[in-house]
Design an enzyme around this catalytic site. Sequence first.
Site, mmCIF file in Angstrom:
data_model
loop_
_atom_site.group_PDB
_atom_site.id
_atom_site.type_symbol
_atom_site.label_atom_id
_atom_site.label_comp_id
_atom_site.label_asym_id
_atom_site.label_seq_id
_atom_site.Cartn_x
_atom_site.Cartn_y
_atom_site.Cartn_z
ATOM 1 C CG HIS A 181 9.748 8.039 40.315
ATOM 2 N ND1 HIS A 181 9.804 6.886 39.550
ATOM 3 C CD2 HIS A 181 8.448 8.184 40.674
ATOM 4 C CE1 HIS A 181 8.580 6.381 39.447
ATOM 5 N NE2 HIS A 181 7.750 7.129 40.131
ATOM 6 C CG HIS A 205 5.956 8.580 43.285
ATOM 7 N ND1 HIS A 205 5.479 9.032 42.079
ATOM 8 C CD2 HIS A 205 5.980 9.665 44.115
ATOM 9 C CE1 HIS A 205 5.228 10.331 42.168
ATOM 10 N NE2 HIS A 205 5.526 10.743 43.390
ATOM 11 C CG ASP A 215 4.478 2.819 42.314
ATOM 12 O OD1 ASP A 215 4.912 3.911 42.721
ATOM 13 O OD2 ASP A 215 4.002 2.687 41.168
ATOM 14 C CG HIS A 216 8.635 3.343 40.826
ATOM 15 N ND1 HIS A 216 8.944 2.992 39.533
ATOM 16 C CD2 HIS A 216 7.326 3.722 40.806
ATOM 17 C CE1 HIS A 216 7.880 3.168 38.760
ATOM 18 N NE2 HIS A 216 6.882 3.620 39.510
ATOM 19 C CG HIS A 219 6.416 11.093 37.474
ATOM 20 N ND1 HIS A 219 5.195 10.769 36.937
ATOM 21 C CD2 HIS A 219 6.485 10.418 38.659
ATOM 22 C CE1 HIS A 219 4.573 9.926 37.763
ATOM 23 N NE2 HIS A 219 5.331 9.713 38.811
ATOM 24 C CG ASP A 268 6.186 6.246 37.119
ATOM 25 O OD1 ASP A 268 6.552 5.176 36.599
ATOM 26 O OD2 ASP A 268 5.433 6.291 38.108
ATOM 27 C CG HIS A 292 4.299 1.969 35.753
ATOM 28 N ND1 HIS A 292 3.337 2.942 35.679
ATOM 29 C CD2 HIS A 292 4.825 2.064 36.994
ATOM 30 C CE1 HIS A 292 3.303 3.625 36.829
ATOM 31 N NE2 HIS A 292 4.199 3.100 37.639
#
Lengths: 320, 320
Positions: A62, A64, A66-67, A139, A209, A267
């Site tokens: 996805h 975001h 941090d990914h 999510h 997530d 995570h």
Amino acid sequence: MKLIFLGTSAGVPTKQRNVSGVALRESKGKGWYLIDCGEGTQHQVLHTKLSFHSLKAIFITHVHGDHCYGLPGLLASAGMGGRTAPLTIVAPAGIKAWLDATFDATQLCLPFALEFIASDNLPSLEFENMAVATFGLSHRAPSYAYGFTETKMDAALDVDKLAQKGIPRGPLWGQLKQGFDVEFGGERLKSHEFLIFKHKPRKVVIAGDNDRPDLLYEACAGAQVLVHEATYTEAMAEKAGDVGHSYAKLVAAFTESVALPNLVLTHFSPRYQLSPHASPSIEDIRKEAQSVYSGSLYLARDFSEYSLDKTGRFYEVAGE
Amino acid sequence: MKLIFLGTSAGVPTKQRNVSGVALRESKGKGWYLIDCGEGTQHQVLHTKLSFHSLKAIFITHVHGDHCYGLPGLLASAGMGGRTAPLTIVAPAGIKAWLDATFDATQLCLPFALEFIASDNLPSLEFENMAVATFGLSHRAPSYAYGFTETKMDAALDVDKLAQKGIPRGPLWGQLKQGFDVEFGGERLKSHEFLIFKHKPRKVVIAGDNDRPDLLYEACAGAQVLVHEATYTEAMAEKAGDVGHSYAKLVAAFTESVALPNLVLTHFSPRYQLSPHASPSIEDIRKEAQSVYSGSLYLARDFSEYSLDKTGRFYEVAGE
């Protein structure tokens, strides 16, 4: 097949844990797949034996940061390291537009082609040794799980069947055994119909997530390993509110319900400390998951390496 | 004032060196400035005593990824860490558009305001304790140097002059001594006209990628320290061709020509090894610079920390 965790922290890096990234390495050769690419993933790769030349595809769960914030730098470094082979990126559609904007703003011209495949269409993909299926999750942003199933397994030729069909011993047998379909007597013979497989294919599901593990019911059919986030314990998840994440018990209870034998949690919110004496401790997450799960439970650390052998046995590889 | 190097490699990170980032810390308090923000800069900060709450501004020298790919993640982490104070970003115009595209694509909503100032206008800026001037360089992309000059120095009151003006001993004296201008008898009295400074103001110039150090002639006036890239030695620069970088001798000869007493080289091509016995070695860069420079020469490593004291003395702080 091997799993190498490159980052196991949620949201922000800590001194011990980077943000999300997992390498899935094929059982033969050096080929590998990268699932998520948080900032600093390329730095983590430097401390492994993985090479950007052998990277077969990148899967982003996805959008975001941090990914995915490590993508531009990793691609730039692969290019500066001399990669010329095309690279497949499977990601939500927004990632392609963002990378294009990034290349443009920062004068990055890669010496290899990128092939984008939108996860949003839930693609089923075939790589040389691996089939990958995509599954939708729940999510705050569209989020996906990827199921990796090996397609080239150890097998014996079904010599009785070959004799019945009158296929002469020789190159055709060899091709069928290696997994290639062949033409014979005007007919297309499918390799897998002439092979006796010694084991089930290995299958690993790696989820992004997600606050509804039950969405993975179909994905988990036949899988030996599920990798899933467990950002919190149940009590902490209640405090955090509706942020689209799973807590340990939720994931573990689902995994128990589908009798999936190996669960790797990752995570983790940075508030969970490594020390079992700290509060909250990462051990709180382990205990909560263990309370409802009877399979083999693993809590990933950065550079944790796991092996899934051809018999389906899954185990952590001792560090060097 | 302190300089802490967060990354000293050109283009790609190595196991020993991250890509570009330098922290300039004020002499009083915890305030600091970040110059360049390659991928992984926030990770490096975790291993220092610097806090994102005390970060006063970020300066980006140019748009290439090894100088800016760490920005989105660093800003996201500062936000998740609870920063609410506005943050100034001085950068080429393309950076603002890229960050906006990034925030949009990755659903990042910062809990603090960003104030963008375009380096392209060569702004002169005043922070609480620091004046910052911008200078244009020569590179494949518009590139800039930033000159940091302290504005609050130790000083004694010129009591004779105060007495002549009839300014009574008391709060007005205190304000003037602290550097504030005051009103007295209908007149605006400038603090610096009633102070006797004990030392010259400290000044550090930090340059981006640049193949014409001579463009820094004006910037270097009155500076005690120049931080400049030395990506190559002269022979290697010839092989690399016209890529917009400086080699050691070029920078060192310029620094000698303006009699600047301290030169810190950084941004080394990853081919230069740490070992003096390797070839090429980072020591090749040192030797080449030393051959034409009689001042104090430093080759930065990641986490190298230097102090510039109020007398203008510059030295490396021993590691912990």
